[in-house]
Design an enzyme around this catalytic site. Structure first.
Site, PDB file in Angstrom:
ATOM      1  CG  ASP A   1     118.383  92.308  -5.280  1.00 30.48           C
ATOM      2  OD1 ASP A   1     118.349  91.487  -4.344  1.00 30.48           O
ATOM      3  OD2 ASP A   1     117.445  93.107  -5.497  1.00 30.48           O
ATOM      4  N   GLY A   2     119.396  89.176  -5.628  1.00 31.19           N
ATOM      5  CA  GLY A   2     118.771  87.945  -6.126  1.00 31.19           C
ATOM      6  C   GLY A   2     119.367  86.668  -5.573  1.00 31.19           C
TER       7      GLY A   2
ATOM      8  CG  HIS B   1     123.842  85.606   0.915  1.00 34.01           C
ATOM      9  ND1 HIS B   1     123.369  86.593   0.081  1.00 34.01           N
ATOM     10  CD2 HIS B   1     122.979  85.547   1.962  1.00 34.01           C
ATOM     11  CE1 HIS B   1     122.267  87.107   0.604  1.00 34.01           C
ATOM     12  NE2 HIS B   1     122.002  86.490   1.740  1.00 34.01           N
TER      13      HIS B   1
ATOM     14  CD  GLU C   1     119.484 100.834   5.554  1.00 31.79           C
ATOM     15  OE1 GLU C   1     120.270 100.454   4.666  1.00 31.79           O
ATOM     16  OE2 GLU C   1     119.591 101.924   6.142  1.00 31.79           O
TER      17      GLU C   1
ATOM     18  CG  LEU D   1     139.351  96.173 -10.105  1.00 32.73           C
ATOM     19  CD1 LEU D   1     138.528  96.914 -11.172  1.00 32.73           C
ATOM     20  CD2 LEU D   1     138.821  94.743  -9.990  1.00 32.73           C
TER      21      LEU D   1
ATOM     22  CB  SER E   1     118.692  99.368  -1.938  1.00 38.37           C
ATOM     23  OG  SER E   1     117.545  98.738  -2.434  1.00 38.37           O
TER      24      SER E   1
ATOM     25  CD  GLU F   1     123.548 106.793 -18.452  1.00 37.24           C
ATOM     26  OE1 GLU F   1     122.517 106.172 -18.760  1.00 37.24           O
ATOM     27  OE2 GLU F   1     123.655 108.022 -18.547  1.00 37.24           O
TER      28      GLU F   1
HETATM   29  C1  FPP Z   1     121.090  90.763  -2.011  1.00 39.26           C
HETATM   30  O1  FPP Z   1     120.356  89.600  -2.347  1.00 39.26           O
HETATM   31  C2  FPP Z   1     122.418  90.392  -1.545  1.00 39.26           C
HETATM   32  C3  FPP Z   1     122.932  90.726  -0.329  1.00 39.26           C
HETATM   33  C4  FPP Z   1     122.195  91.517   0.675  1.00 39.26           C
HETATM   34  C5  FPP Z   1     124.256  90.293   0.096  1.00 39.26           C
HETATM   35  C6  FPP Z   1     125.306  90.182  -0.979  1.00 39.26           C
HETATM   36  C7  FPP Z   1     126.489  89.575  -0.364  1.00 39.26           C
HETATM   37  C8  FPP Z   1     127.291  88.674  -0.916  1.00 39.26           C
HETATM   38  C9  FPP Z   1     127.189  88.178  -2.320  1.00 39.26           C
HETATM   39  C10 FPP Z   1     128.357  88.132  -0.018  1.00 39.26           C
HETATM   40  C11 FPP Z   1     129.707  88.275  -0.526  1.00 39.26           C
HETATM   41  C12 FPP Z   1     130.332  89.566  -0.369  1.00 39.26           C
HETATM   42  C13 FPP Z   1     131.671  89.699  -0.336  1.00 39.26           C
HETATM   43  C14 FPP Z   1     132.286  91.006  -0.458  1.00 39.26           C
HETATM   44  C15 FPP Z   1     132.570  88.558  -0.166  1.00 39.26           C
HETATM   45  P1  FPP Z   1     119.075  89.203  -1.488  1.00 39.26           P
HETATM   46  O2  FPP Z   1     119.512  88.385  -0.324  1.00 39.26           O
HETATM   47  O3  FPP Z   1     118.321  90.426  -1.104  1.00 39.26           O
HETATM   48  O4  FPP Z   1     118.287  88.332  -2.523  1.00 39.26           O
HETATM   49  P2  FPP Z   1     116.684  88.251  -2.697  1.00 39.26           P
HETATM   50  O5  FPP Z   1     116.230  89.634  -3.083  1.00 39.26           O
HETATM   51  O6  FPP Z   1     116.521  87.260  -3.815  1.00 39.26           O
HETATM   52  O7  FPP Z   1     116.131  87.779  -1.395  1.00 39.26           O
END
Ligand code: FPP
Length: 250
Positions: free
Chosen positions: A22-23, A39, A69, A133, A194, A205
């Site tokens: 997240d973030g 991303h 979602e 892994l 979520s 944990e």
């Molecule tokens: C949440 O942050 C992140 C996501 C919903 C997407 C995560 C996806 C990647 C890092 C892409 C790569 C994945 C692979 C497997 C190659 P957010 O967008 O909700 O951030 P925010 O809360 O700051 O808006």
């Protein structure tokens, strides 16, 4: 200073670490960049985290890349994420395979483009004998949906009510064969599940650092495992020596 300075040996390593990355959006916003740049940065970071998992001896890593979602996000962001995952498979697959990483997909393939679907199937098949892994990517995944699918399949297969138990249900989850997560990390300080691994996380944990996902690296992972080592896991009992059936240490 070397890239990866040696770190003190960790006394207790979780078998399975799951991550809500997240973030990314906030990371991008703070830099005046579009969300998709966050991303992309979060994807670069993933390589460091995978390498650190191998270094620390973690056997299973699960990441939440796209939820059922997330289709509700702006079209530009959705297609950007689809492109990123496709590019990452293309670019990183042979290196991951060389490192002994086995790839698993949790979620639905329908809804994805035929190209992406094919790439995911090929990546899973290519790496199926690797065991350094196990990297599960939850993509087009939702925990409630996973439970609904499991129930549907059990009914379709004529499972009798008296044969339904927790072990059997676990076998019908996308995560069949993967132990429940010991540690779930959600970056950026948010404290929500979520819809992530809601069946499997019964006794996980949680660790919720303020760090935004693109800034979460080897040292942060080390801190998370250090903190995990201090937790007394009792699984509802009174001694941490008691492990329930599906929670045997790696
Ligand atoms: C949440 O942050 C992140 C996501 C919903 C997407 C995560 C996806 C990647 C890092 C892409 C790569 C994945 C692979 C497997 C190659 P957010 O967008 O909700 O951030 P925010 O809360 O700051 O808006």
């Amino acid at each position: 200073m070397p890239d990866n300075p040696p770190l003190k040996a960790l006394p207790k390593i979780p078998c399975h670490v799951a991550v809500i990355m997240d973030g990314n959006g906030r990371w991008a916003k703070a830099r005046g960049l579009p969300r998709i740049a966050g991303h992309r940065a979060g994807t670069e970071n993933l390589r460091r985290v995978i390498t650190a998992c191998v270094e620390f001896g973690i056997k299973y890593l699960t990441i939440y890349a796209f939820s059922t979602e997330n289709w509700g996000r702006p079209q530009e962001e959705v297609s950007g994420l689809m492109n990123i995952i496709e590019e990452v498979i293309e670019r990183e697959l042979s290196e991951l395979h060389k490192q002994g990483v086995r790839l698993l997909h949790l979620g639905h393939l329908d809804g994805l483009s035929p190209n992406l679907r094919e790439k995911v199937i090929k990546a899973v098949a290519l790496t199926k004998n690797n065991d350094r892994l196990v990297l599960s990517i939850a993509f087009n995944y939702g925990g409630r949906d996973e439970i609904a699918c499991a129930i549907r399949r059990m009914i379709d297969e004529g499972i009798k009510a008296e044969d339904v138990n927790e072990t059997l249900i676990s076998k019908y989850m996308f995560t069949d064969g993967v132990p429940d997560p010991d540690l779930i990390i959600r970056t950026s300080g948010e404290m929500r599940t979520s819809n992530f691994l809601i069946w499997q996380a019964a006794y996980s944990e949680w660790y919720t650092p303020q760090t935004l996902w693109p800034d979460f690296g080897r040292e942060e992972l080390y801190k998370a495992i250090e903190e995990y080592g201090k937790r007394d896991r009792r699984f509802g009992k009174i001694s941490s020596e008691d492990y329930s059936n599906n929670q045997k240490p790696c």
